[in-house]
Design a protein around this motif. Structure first.
Motif, PDB file in Angstrom:
ATOM      1  N   ALA A   1       0.839  -1.205   0.000  1.00 16.94           N
ATOM      2  CA  ALA A   1       0.000   0.000   0.000  1.00 16.94           C
ATOM      3  C   ALA A   1       0.874   1.256   0.000  1.00 16.94           C
ATOM      4  N   ALA A   2       1.899   1.267   0.837  1.00 18.52           N
ATOM      5  CA  ALA A   2       2.797   2.429   0.900  1.00 18.52           C
ATOM      6  C   ALA A   2       3.498   2.636  -0.442  1.00 18.52           C
ATOM      7  N   HIS A   3       3.971   1.557  -1.047  1.00 15.44           N
ATOM      8  CA  HIS A   3       4.667   1.674  -2.335  1.00 15.44           C
ATOM      9  C   HIS A   3       3.746   2.210  -3.427  1.00 15.44           C
ATOM     10  N   TYR A   4       2.533   1.685  -3.504  1.00 11.98           N
ATOM     11  CA  TYR A   4       1.607   2.072  -4.563  1.00 11.98           C
ATOM     12  C   TYR A   4       0.853   3.360  -4.263  1.00 11.98           C
ATOM     13  N   GLY A   5       1.031   3.920  -3.064  1.00 11.09           N
ATOM     14  CA  GLY A   5       0.382   5.173  -2.722  1.00 11.09           C
ATOM     15  C   GLY A   5      -1.111   5.043  -2.478  1.00 11.09           C
ATOM     16  N   ILE A   6      -1.523   3.887  -1.959  1.00  8.26           N
ATOM     17  CA  ILE A   6      -2.930   3.659  -1.636  1.00  8.26           C
ATOM     18  C   ILE A   6      -3.047   3.234  -0.181  1.00  8.26           C
ATOM     19  N   ARG A   7      -4.260   3.252   0.331  1.00  5.92           N
ATOM     20  CA  ARG A   7      -4.473   2.835   1.716  1.00  5.92           C
ATOM     21  C   ARG A   7      -4.471   1.307   1.801  1.00  5.92           C
ATOM     22  N   PRO A   8      -4.000   0.741   2.911  1.00  4.45           N
ATOM     23  CA  PRO A   8      -4.065  -0.716   3.071  1.00  4.45           C
ATOM     24  C   PRO A   8      -5.485  -1.254   2.883  1.00  4.45           C
ATOM     25  N   LEU A   9      -6.483  -0.507   3.331  1.00  6.72           N
ATOM     26  CA  LEU A   9      -7.862  -0.969   3.164  1.00  6.72           C
ATOM     27  C   LEU A   9      -8.276  -1.026   1.692  1.00  6.72           C
ATOM     28  N   ASP A  10      -7.683  -0.175   0.846  1.00 10.40           N
ATOM     29  CA  ASP A  10      -7.958  -0.261  -0.589  1.00 10.40           C
ATOM     30  C   ASP A  10      -7.454  -1.585  -1.147  1.00 10.40           C
ATOM     31  N   LEU A  11      -6.287  -2.012  -0.685  1.00  9.38           N
ATOM     32  CA  LEU A  11      -5.741  -3.306  -1.104  1.00  9.38           C
ATOM     33  C   LEU A  11      -6.653  -4.448  -0.664  1.00  9.38           C
ATOM     34  N   LEU A  12      -7.143  -4.349   0.546  1.00 12.62           N
ATOM     35  CA  LEU A  12      -7.968  -5.422   1.100  1.00 12.62           C
ATOM     36  C   LEU A  12      -9.393  -5.404   0.554  1.00 12.62           C
ATOM     37  N   ASP A  13      -9.782  -4.301  -0.078  1.00 13.53           N
ATOM     38  CA  ASP A  13     -11.135  -4.171  -0.613  1.00 13.53           C
ATOM     39  C   ASP A  13     -11.279  -4.790  -1.993  1.00 13.53           C
ATOM     40  N   GLY A  14     -10.209  -5.337  -2.532  1.00 17.41           N
ATOM     41  CA  GLY A  14     -10.286  -6.044  -3.803  1.00 17.41           C
ATOM     42  C   GLY A  14      -9.625  -5.312  -4.953  1.00 17.41           C
ATOM     43  N   PRO A  15      -9.498  -6.008  -6.082  1.00 17.17           N
ATOM     44  CA  PRO A  15      -8.754  -5.462  -7.217  1.00 17.17           C
ATOM     45  C   PRO A  15      -9.366  -4.197  -7.814  1.00 17.17           C
ATOM     46  N   THR A  16     -10.676  -4.142  -7.894  1.00 19.86           N
ATOM     47  CA  THR A  16     -11.304  -2.962  -8.496  1.00 19.86           C
ATOM     48  C   THR A  16     -11.000  -1.717  -7.682  1.00 19.86           C
ATOM     49  N   ARG A  17     -11.220  -1.791  -6.383  1.00 17.17           N
ATOM     50  CA  ARG A  17     -10.980  -0.630  -5.518  1.00 17.17           C
ATOM     51  C   ARG A  17      -9.511  -0.251  -5.509  1.00 17.17           C
ATOM     52  N   ALA A  18      -8.616  -1.229  -5.421  1.00 13.68           N
ATOM     53  CA  ALA A  18      -7.177  -0.940  -5.391  1.00 13.68           C
ATOM     54  C   ALA A  18      -6.732  -0.253  -6.677  1.00 13.68           C
ATOM     55  N   CYS A  19      -7.212  -0.722  -7.822  1.00 12.47           N
ATOM     56  CA  CYS A  19      -6.815  -0.116  -9.095  1.00 12.47           C
ATOM     57  C   CYS A  19      -7.435   1.265  -9.273  1.00 12.47           C
ATOM     58  N   GLU A  20      -8.647   1.458  -8.772  1.00  7.89           N
ATOM     59  CA  GLU A  20      -9.255   2.790  -8.831  1.00  7.89           C
ATOM     60  C   GLU A  20      -8.484   3.788  -7.975  1.00  7.89           C
ATOM     61  N   ALA A  21      -7.948   3.326  -6.841  1.00 11.64           N
ATOM     62  CA  ALA A  21      -7.215   4.206  -5.922  1.00 11.64           C
ATOM     63  C   ALA A  21      -5.777   4.455  -6.370  1.00 11.64           C
ATOM     64  N   LEU A  22      -5.278   3.652  -7.293  1.00 13.59           N
ATOM     65  CA  LEU A  22      -3.884   3.748  -7.733  1.00 13.59           C
ATOM     66  C   LEU A  22      -3.615   5.099  -8.390  1.00 13.59           C
ATOM     67  N   PRO A  23      -2.649   5.867  -7.857  1.00 18.55           N
ATOM     68  CA  PRO A  23      -2.329   7.164  -8.466  1.00 18.55           C
ATOM     69  C   PRO A  23      -1.799   7.000  -9.891  1.00 18.55           C
ATOM     70  N   ASP A  24      -2.064   7.985 -10.727  1.00 17.02           N
ATOM     71  CA  ASP A  24      -1.615   7.943 -12.126  1.00 17.02           C
ATOM     72  C   ASP A  24      -0.110   7.726 -12.247  1.00 17.02           C
ATOM     73  N   ALA A  25       0.655   8.263 -11.314  1.00 14.86           N
ATOM     74  CA  ALA A  25       2.113   8.135 -11.371  1.00 14.86           C
ATOM     75  C   ALA A  25       2.578   6.685 -11.303  1.00 14.86           C
ATOM     76  N   HIS A  26       1.737   5.801 -10.769  1.00 13.32           N
ATOM     77  CA  HIS A  26       2.118   4.387 -10.649  1.00 13.32           C
ATOM     78  C   HIS A  26       1.569   3.535 -11.790  1.00 13.32           C
ATOM     79  N   ARG A  27       0.725   4.103 -12.602  1.00 12.79           N
ATOM     80  CA  ARG A  27       0.105   3.323 -13.678  1.00 12.79           C
ATOM     81  C   ARG A  27       1.051   3.163 -14.862  1.00 12.79           C
TER      82      ARG A  27
END
Length: 109
Positions: free
Chosen positions: A57-83
């Motif tokens: 989560a720290a590396h990708y710039g998202i919250r740990p809960l975004d990671l745990l909420d599944g792939p859709t939420r994690a990818c939606e939260a992913l900052p453009d700089a990491h895409r």
């Protein structure tokens, strides 16, 4: 019943790897693990740890809960700089098309 948390996390990590262009080796470097250890986590023969979730989560710039909420939420939260950049995807697609065309027509002289 839905997916287990481990199954969901495996799908989420795979989705983030796809979205960012990261390999298992890159994820391993982020976590201080070997590629084999990441492979075991992704195949389900070893479990993802909470420390892994925090580090990813720290590396990708998202919250740990975004990671745990599944792939859709994690990818939606992913900052453009990491895409993965669109230019890269377009270039790769163009390269594949050119390669197929060259093979079909044969080399030009």
């Amino acid at each position: 019943m839905g997916l287990t948390l481990q199954e969901s996390l495996r799908l989420t990590v795979a989705a983030l790897m796809q979205a960012t262009g990261h390999s298992q080796r890159t994820v391993a470097d982020i976590l201080g693990l070997t590629q084999t250890q990441v492979s075991r986590r992704q195949s389900g023969t070893a479990a993802w740890q909470l420390d892994d979730v925090d580090a990813l989560a720290a590396h990708y710039g998202i919250r740990p809960l975004d990671l745990l909420d599944g792939p859709t939420r994690a990818c939606e939260a992913l900052p453009d700089a990491h895409r993965r950049t669109t230019a890269h995807a377009t270039t790769s697609s163009a390269a594949r098309t050119t390669s197929r065309t060259t093979r079909a027509k044969g080399p030009t002289r």
